[in-house]
Scaffold this active site. Structure first.
Site, PDB file in Angstrom:
ATOM      1  N   CYS A 109     -66.276  21.355 -52.512  1.00 24.48           N
ATOM      2  CA  CYS A 109     -65.187  21.752 -53.414  1.00 24.48           C
ATOM      3  C   CYS A 109     -63.814  21.306 -52.918  1.00 24.48           C
ATOM      4  CB  CYS A 109     -65.218  23.261 -53.630  1.00 24.48           C
ATOM      5  SG  CYS A 109     -66.814  23.815 -54.229  1.00 24.48           S
ATOM      6  N   HIS A 250     -58.590  25.169 -56.399  1.00 27.80           N
ATOM      7  CA  HIS A 250     -59.987  24.975 -56.792  1.00 27.80           C
ATOM      8  C   HIS A 250     -60.424  26.201 -57.592  1.00 27.80           C
ATOM      9  CE1 HIS A 250     -64.212  24.592 -56.861  1.00 27.80           C
ATOM     10  NE2 HIS A 250     -64.429  25.472 -55.903  1.00 27.80           N
ATOM     11  N   ASN A 280     -67.308  27.020 -61.915  1.00 27.99           N
ATOM     12  CA  ASN A 280     -66.920  26.270 -60.716  1.00 27.99           C
ATOM     13  C   ASN A 280     -67.507  24.862 -60.827  1.00 27.99           C
ATOM     14  OD1 ASN A 280     -66.791  25.151 -58.151  1.00 27.99           O
ATOM     15  ND2 ASN A 280     -67.374  27.029 -57.083  1.00 27.99           N
TER      16      ASN A 280
HETATM   17  N1  COA Z   1     -75.752  39.565 -62.455  1.00 20.74           N
HETATM   18  C1  COA Z   1     -75.955  40.847 -62.174  1.00 20.74           C
HETATM   19  N2  COA Z   1     -76.066  41.317 -60.923  1.00 20.74           N
HETATM   20  C2  COA Z   1     -75.958  40.434 -59.915  1.00 20.74           C
HETATM   21  C3  COA Z   1     -75.740  39.070 -60.143  1.00 20.74           C
HETATM   22  C4  COA Z   1     -75.639  38.647 -61.478  1.00 20.74           C
HETATM   23  N3  COA Z   1     -75.429  37.348 -61.799  1.00 20.74           N
HETATM   24  N4  COA Z   1     -75.666  38.432 -58.958  1.00 20.74           N
HETATM   25  C5  COA Z   1     -75.836  39.371 -58.010  1.00 20.74           C
HETATM   26  N5  COA Z   1     -76.013  40.584 -58.593  1.00 20.74           N
HETATM   27  C6  COA Z   1     -76.213  41.867 -57.941  1.00 20.74           C
HETATM   28  C7  COA Z   1     -76.757  41.762 -56.540  1.00 20.74           C
HETATM   29  O1  COA Z   1     -78.153  41.632 -56.537  1.00 20.74           O
HETATM   30  C8  COA Z   1     -76.304  43.070 -55.944  1.00 20.74           C
HETATM   31  O2  COA Z   1     -77.172  44.064 -56.370  1.00 20.74           O
HETATM   32  P1  COA Z   1     -77.600  45.261 -55.374  1.00 20.74           P
HETATM   33  O3  COA Z   1     -76.304  45.971 -55.048  1.00 20.74           O
HETATM   34  O4  COA Z   1     -78.556  46.054 -56.189  1.00 20.74           O
HETATM   35  O5  COA Z   1     -78.195  44.589 -54.185  1.00 20.74           O
HETATM   36  C9  COA Z   1     -74.956  43.319 -56.620  1.00 20.74           C
HETATM   37  O6  COA Z   1     -74.954  42.516 -57.797  1.00 20.74           O
HETATM   38  C10 COA Z   1     -73.772  42.978 -55.765  1.00 20.74           C
HETATM   39  O7  COA Z   1     -74.001  41.675 -55.216  1.00 20.74           O
HETATM   40  P2  COA Z   1     -72.971  41.015 -54.254  1.00 20.74           P
HETATM   41  O8  COA Z   1     -73.469  39.688 -53.832  1.00 20.74           O
HETATM   42  O9  COA Z   1     -72.579  42.007 -53.185  1.00 20.74           O
HETATM   43  O10 COA Z   1     -71.725  40.846 -55.253  1.00 20.74           O
HETATM   44  P3  COA Z   1     -70.268  40.442 -54.922  1.00 20.74           P
HETATM   45  O11 COA Z   1     -69.359  41.490 -55.340  1.00 20.74           O
HETATM   46  O12 COA Z   1     -70.116  39.870 -53.529  1.00 20.74           O
HETATM   47  O13 COA Z   1     -70.066  39.236 -55.934  1.00 20.74           O
HETATM   48  C11 COA Z   1     -69.952  36.840 -55.948  1.00 20.74           C
HETATM   49  C12 COA Z   1     -70.855  38.056 -55.801  1.00 20.74           C
HETATM   50  C13 COA Z   1     -70.830  35.596 -55.770  1.00 20.74           C
HETATM   51  C14 COA Z   1     -69.348  36.829 -57.346  1.00 20.74           C
HETATM   52  C15 COA Z   1     -68.828  36.897 -54.878  1.00 20.74           C
HETATM   53  O14 COA Z   1     -69.376  37.134 -53.601  1.00 20.74           O
HETATM   54  C16 COA Z   1     -68.035  35.641 -54.834  1.00 20.74           C
HETATM   55  O15 COA Z   1     -67.327  35.326 -55.779  1.00 20.74           O
HETATM   56  N6  COA Z   1     -68.085  34.892 -53.718  1.00 20.74           N
HETATM   57  C17 COA Z   1     -67.435  33.606 -53.634  1.00 20.74           C
HETATM   58  C18 COA Z   1     -68.369  32.606 -54.233  1.00 20.74           C
HETATM   59  C19 COA Z   1     -67.729  31.291 -54.510  1.00 20.74           C
HETATM   60  O16 COA Z   1     -66.753  31.238 -55.196  1.00 20.74           O
HETATM   61  N7  COA Z   1     -68.335  30.237 -53.989  1.00 20.74           N
HETATM   62  C20 COA Z   1     -67.890  28.916 -54.170  1.00 20.74           C
HETATM   63  C21 COA Z   1     -66.699  28.651 -53.336  1.00 20.74           C
HETATM   64  S1  COA Z   1     -66.309  26.990 -53.345  1.00 20.74           S
END
Ligand code: COA
Length: 323
Positions: A109, A250, A280
């Site tokens: 990215c 980004h 993204n």
């Molecule tokens: N729909 C519904 N539930 C989902 C899900 C989806 N698409 N994806 C994950 N979950 C669930 C998980 O299983 C978890 O459930 P649990 O509590 O029963 O175990 C819960 O939601 C929370 O998951 P978690 O991974 O802790 O969520 P989060 O608040 O960290 O959000 C992201 C996840 C990916 C949105 C967040 O971590 C993020 O934005 N990270 C940066 C990612 C990014 O931008 N990457 C590219 C950078 S270049």
């Protein structure tokens, strides 16, 4: 460096959060509140070079040059059509830029930003005069469509810029990488398979092919590193954060962007967002955003801009440009 023109292109098929809820257990509310993403464009057959060529033709027209005037094509991607030929050379063939030297850059990215920095170095050295810089991705082919934690995040698209040397426009950049944290965001491994080793037998090939991410680690990295490198580049440019008209980040997650704005004590409206429409798109996100703003007249009164990319590697960077 001066930006002479820009263009962007995204595949016509739009996939909504509701569409995704039919293939994995998710819903619009979860995706919207955690990421800000509403829709993404997904390729129904076009490769990265097809998206890139369409964005490039638009940029060439916008710049008022001909394809033969381009002496270098730098294409940032982590999802090229193939390992060989490089994707930039395939774009060269598609757009008829017969005088260009072509190569790809993979920094996930951060790729477009690093390609732009590379273009600036070639311009400053006098080795090139007119460079086509592209970010293009078909992330849909590196996405595990059964993994709800990643498949809701990504989209396909391409953005392009034509740049040339101009002493009156300042250009300043900072960048970095931390390979020791590479395992938090991985994908598209091509395991060793030769006369001595057959990695098929270990089952590693399939496990490693798709993008995998430790979302929370990536989130923490982004909200710390991005403000840090923006502060560094602004200082290097001899400006203050308040002097910057727009910050083009980004487009990964609206919560990352808001958090960066807050940490820099800058109003949200200086951080334009279009990830709600595209998701993204990795290396393509900054040039797509730039072109949309430019074509809609939102850059008409803008002079000082900071671009910032961050992602797999880990890699990060910020670049100060003047329009
Ligand atoms: N729909 C519904 N539930 C989902 C899900 C989806 N698409 N994806 C994950 N979950 C669930 C998980 O299983 C978890 O459930 P649990 O509590 O029963 O175990 C819960 O939601 C929370 O998951 P978690 O991974 O802790 O969520 P989060 O608040 O960290 O959000 C992201 C996840 C990916 C949105 C967040 O971590 C993020 O934005 N990270 C940066 C990612 C990014 O931008 N990457 C590219 C950078 S270049």
């Amino acid at each position: 460096m001066k930006i002479l023109g820009s263009g962007h292109y995204a595949p016509h098929t739009i996939v909504t959060n509701d569409d995704l809820s039919k293939i994995v257990e998710t819903n619009d509310e979860w995706i919207s509140t955690r990421t800000g993403i509403k829709t993404r464009h997904i390729s129904d057959g076009e490769e990265a070079s097809d998206l890139a060529a369409k964005a490039s033709i638009e940029a060439i027209e916008d710049a008022g040059i001909s394809a033969e005037d381009i002496d270098m094509i730098l294409l940032a991607t982590m999802t090229p059509d193939a390992m060989l030929p490089n994707c930039a050379s395939t774009v060269q063939k598609k757009i008829g830029a017969t005088n260009a030297t072509c190569f790809d850059i993979n920094a996930a990215c951060s790729g477009f930003l690093f390609a732009l920095n590379t273009a600036n170095a070639y311009l400053v050295s006098g080795m090139c005069k007119t460079i086509l810089v592209i970010g293009a991705e078909t992330l849909s082919k590196a996405t595990d469509w059964s993994d709800r934690s990643t498949c809701v995040l990504f989209g396909d698209g391409a953005g392009a810029m034509i740049v040339t040397a101009d002493d009156s426009k300042a250009f300043c950049s900072v960048s970095g990488s931390d390979g020791s944290k590479g395992s938090v965001l991985t994908g598209a491994a091509t395991p060793l398979k030769n006369m001595l080793v057959n990695s098929d037998e270990t089952g590693k090939e399939i496990a490693n092919y798709y993008m995998q991410m430790d979302g929370q680690e990536v989130f923490k990295f982004a909200v710390t590193k991005v403000p840090e490198c923006i502060n560094q580049v602004v200082e290097k440019a001899g400006k203050a954060v308040e002097d910057i008209d727009l910050f083009l980040l980004h487009q990964a997650n609206v919560r990352i962007i808001s958090s960066v704005a807050k940490r820099l004590k800058v109003a949200d409206h200086k951080f334009p967002v279009n990830l709600d429409k595209y998701g993204n798109t990795s290396a393509a996100s900054i040039p797509i955003l730039f072109d949309e703003l430019r074509k809609s007249g939102k850059l008409d009164d803008v002079n000082r801009v900071v671009l910032s990319g961050f992602g797999g590697g880990l890699t990060w960077g910020a670049t100060y440009i003047e329009l």
